[in-house]
Motif scaffolding. Structure first.
Motif, PDB file in Angstrom:
ATOM      1  N   PRO A 142     -12.939  -2.890  -1.770  1.00 47.66           N
ATOM      2  CA  PRO A 142     -12.192  -3.961  -2.453  1.00 47.66           C
ATOM      3  C   PRO A 142     -13.023  -5.215  -2.703  1.00 47.66           C
ATOM      4  O   PRO A 142     -12.876  -5.866  -3.743  1.00 47.66           O
ATOM      5  CB  PRO A 142     -11.021  -4.240  -1.488  1.00 47.66           C
ATOM      6  CG  PRO A 142     -10.844  -2.968  -0.732  1.00 47.66           C
ATOM      7  CD  PRO A 142     -12.232  -2.438  -0.563  1.00 47.66           C
ATOM      8  N   SER A 152       0.865  -1.174   0.000  1.00 47.34           N
ATOM      9  CA  SER A 152       0.000   0.000   0.000  1.00 47.34           C
ATOM     10  C   SER A 152       0.897   1.218   0.000  1.00 47.34           C
ATOM     11  O   SER A 152       1.873   1.270   0.760  1.00 47.34           O
ATOM     12  CB  SER A 152      -0.912   0.000   1.233  1.00 47.34           C
ATOM     13  OG  SER A 152      -1.708   1.167   1.274  1.00 47.34           O
ATOM     14  N   VAL A 212      -4.219  -5.322  -4.031  1.00 49.47           N
ATOM     15  CA  VAL A 212      -5.155  -6.211  -3.341  1.00 49.47           C
ATOM     16  C   VAL A 212      -5.449  -7.392  -4.257  1.00 49.47           C
ATOM     17  O   VAL A 212      -5.937  -7.199  -5.384  1.00 49.47           O
ATOM     18  CB  VAL A 212      -6.467  -5.484  -2.974  1.00 49.47           C
ATOM     19  CG1 VAL A 212      -7.415  -6.439  -2.262  1.00 49.47           C
ATOM     20  CG2 VAL A 212      -6.188  -4.259  -2.119  1.00 49.47           C
TER      21      VAL A 212
END
Length: 439
Positions: free
Chosen positions: A320, A265, A276
């Motif tokens: 996500p 990240s 992700v």
């Protein structure tokens, strides 16, 4: 835009409902963006209808809007990312930190502004902050350190350059051109009430709403699901006249992080960048007392997701998962491959050696070149775009920003010489080649 399939919509609704229930959010609205707008949306909990037109506080998504204005000014030639803050906002003890460092949270400034908790108390002017050297907590460009204070200073920079308030500038230059007419600095019309949920009981406490003053650029904006969906479309590349497409791509380049490593990240220029499940997502999360928000897009898949909730904490990330559900159920059908002529002769392409290591120079769509190791081998890889002088510039990877020159018998790249055979004695190999050759 075409709606999602009923089975996909059911899966998204089930995920959203579970996150709202388990996170005990008084209300939660969420949506998926595809083909320029909301392709699916839902509201759970105590949500007024239409749920797409209820305002929630965006929190730090406001930083991305601020960054867009700063980069517009960069593109206009009014400032440079390497400019010290002092050149544009003189008189602070933080003046040697650069505009680019502030945008990427690499400035080393304190995470919060001095004084009271800015997210819950009325704000004032830059002078009211009374900044001093103690507000620098780390060396410049030493490490990522999230700084709300840094974006407060960028808002001051915007205000001084444009001769208008930060709120007026972002409205005129970003929100209005994108059609985000329900995005404002204070709640207007139908708006959710900010709430804290008790950790041990199902009761709520109202959170205050206020004007953050000079810190507004870090988290002041309120918006609706429909407007945030429009911003997701912007992040997917529908930039209109607001920002050059190349500048938007620049915003999403991670600062100080190896983007080829799995599971990271990072932060670019006003944008969060996350890996992700093997996918790179760009966007921003937001939180203010009483509210949580998120907007992230998968540019490769050309889909985005948004969420807004009126709870201070405790909500699992929803975006996500929504993106993963859509990708699994309705994967993007990419454009068909068609032949295209490369910008270099065909005999330039193929295998080149850096020392004894084989690499391949390939032509890519869009007039680009790609230089990287043979499949299955480790090594440095980059894409290159043409310049008017006949050279090529690296776009990403190890050679980003470096110059590639193509000669008859070698490639010259950042002092490295690639040859058609390992250490070709006929090419200008730095340091020469042992005259006795391979033995």
């Amino acid at each position: 835009m075409p709606p999602l399939l009923p089975a996909t919509a059911r899966a998204l609704l089930a995920r959203t409902a579970r996150v709202q229930r388990d996170g005990r959010a008084p209300s939660l609205v969420a949506g998926v963006v595809r083909d320029g707008g909301l392709a699916w949306s839902a509201g759970r909990g105590d949500v007024a209808e239409p749920h797409t037109d209820v305002q929630y506080r965006l929190g730090s998504i406001s930083k991305t809007v601020t960054a867009v204005v700063v980069l517009r000014m960069r593109d206009e030639g009014l400032l440079g990312l390497d400019d010290p803050l002092e050149r544009h906002v003189p008189g602070t003890p933080l003046g040697e930190r650069t505009v680019g460092q502030l945008l990427s949270h690499m400035s080393g400034l304190s995470s919060e502004s001095p004084g009271g908790w800015w997210e819950r108390v009325e704000g004032g002017s830059l002078e009211d902050l009374r900044l001093d050297p103690s507000d620098v907590v780390l060396g410049a460009a030493r490490r990522f350190h999230y700084s709300n204070l840094g974006f407060g200073l960028l808002g001051e920079l915007v205000q001084r350059h444009r001769g208008a308030s930060w709120a007026d500038v972002v409205t005129t230059e970003v929100l209005s051109p994108l059609g985000m007419t329900r995005t404002t600095t204070r709640p207007s019309g139908r708006a959710a009430a900010g709430s804290a949920v008790h950790p041990w009981a199902d009761v709520v406490l109202p959170e205050p709403e206020h004007d953050a003053g000079v810190m507004a650029a870090a988290g002041q904006l309120w918006s609706t699901l429909a407007d945030l969906g429009r911003f997701a479309a912007f992040l997917l590349g529908d930039t209109g006249d607001v920002l050059a497409p190349g500048t938007l791509e620049e915003m999403g380049v991670p600062a100080g992080v190896d983007s080829s490593a799995p599971g990271w990240s990072a932060y670019g220029l006003g944008l969060q960048v996350m890996r992700v499940d093997g996918r790179t997502l760009t966007g921003h999360g937001g939180s203010m007392p009483g509210f949580l928000a998120g907007v992230f897009v998968d540019r490769e898949e050309q889909v985005g997701a948004v969420q807004l909730a009126n709870t201070t904490s405790g909500l699992d990330p929803l975006v996500p998962g929504l993106l993963a559900d859509v990708r699994a159920a309705e994967p993007r059908v990419v454009d068909a491959w068609v032949p295209s002529a490369p910008l270099v002769p065909l005999d330039v392409l193929g295998v080149w050696f850096w020392g004894p290591a084989p690499h391949v120079l390939r032509a890519r769509s869009g007039g680009l070149l790609h230089l990287g190791p043979l499949p299955g081998r480790a090594g440095r890889a980059s894409r290159f775009a043409p310049r008017e002088d006949g050279t090529w510039v690296g776009l990403d990877g190890y050679y980003a920003g470096e110059t590639l020159r193509i000669a008859v018998d070698h490639l010259d790249l950042a002092t490295f010489v690639f040859t058609r055979t390992p250490y070709d004695p006929a090419a200008p190999v730095p340091g020469g080649v042992d005259e006795r050759g391979w033995r």
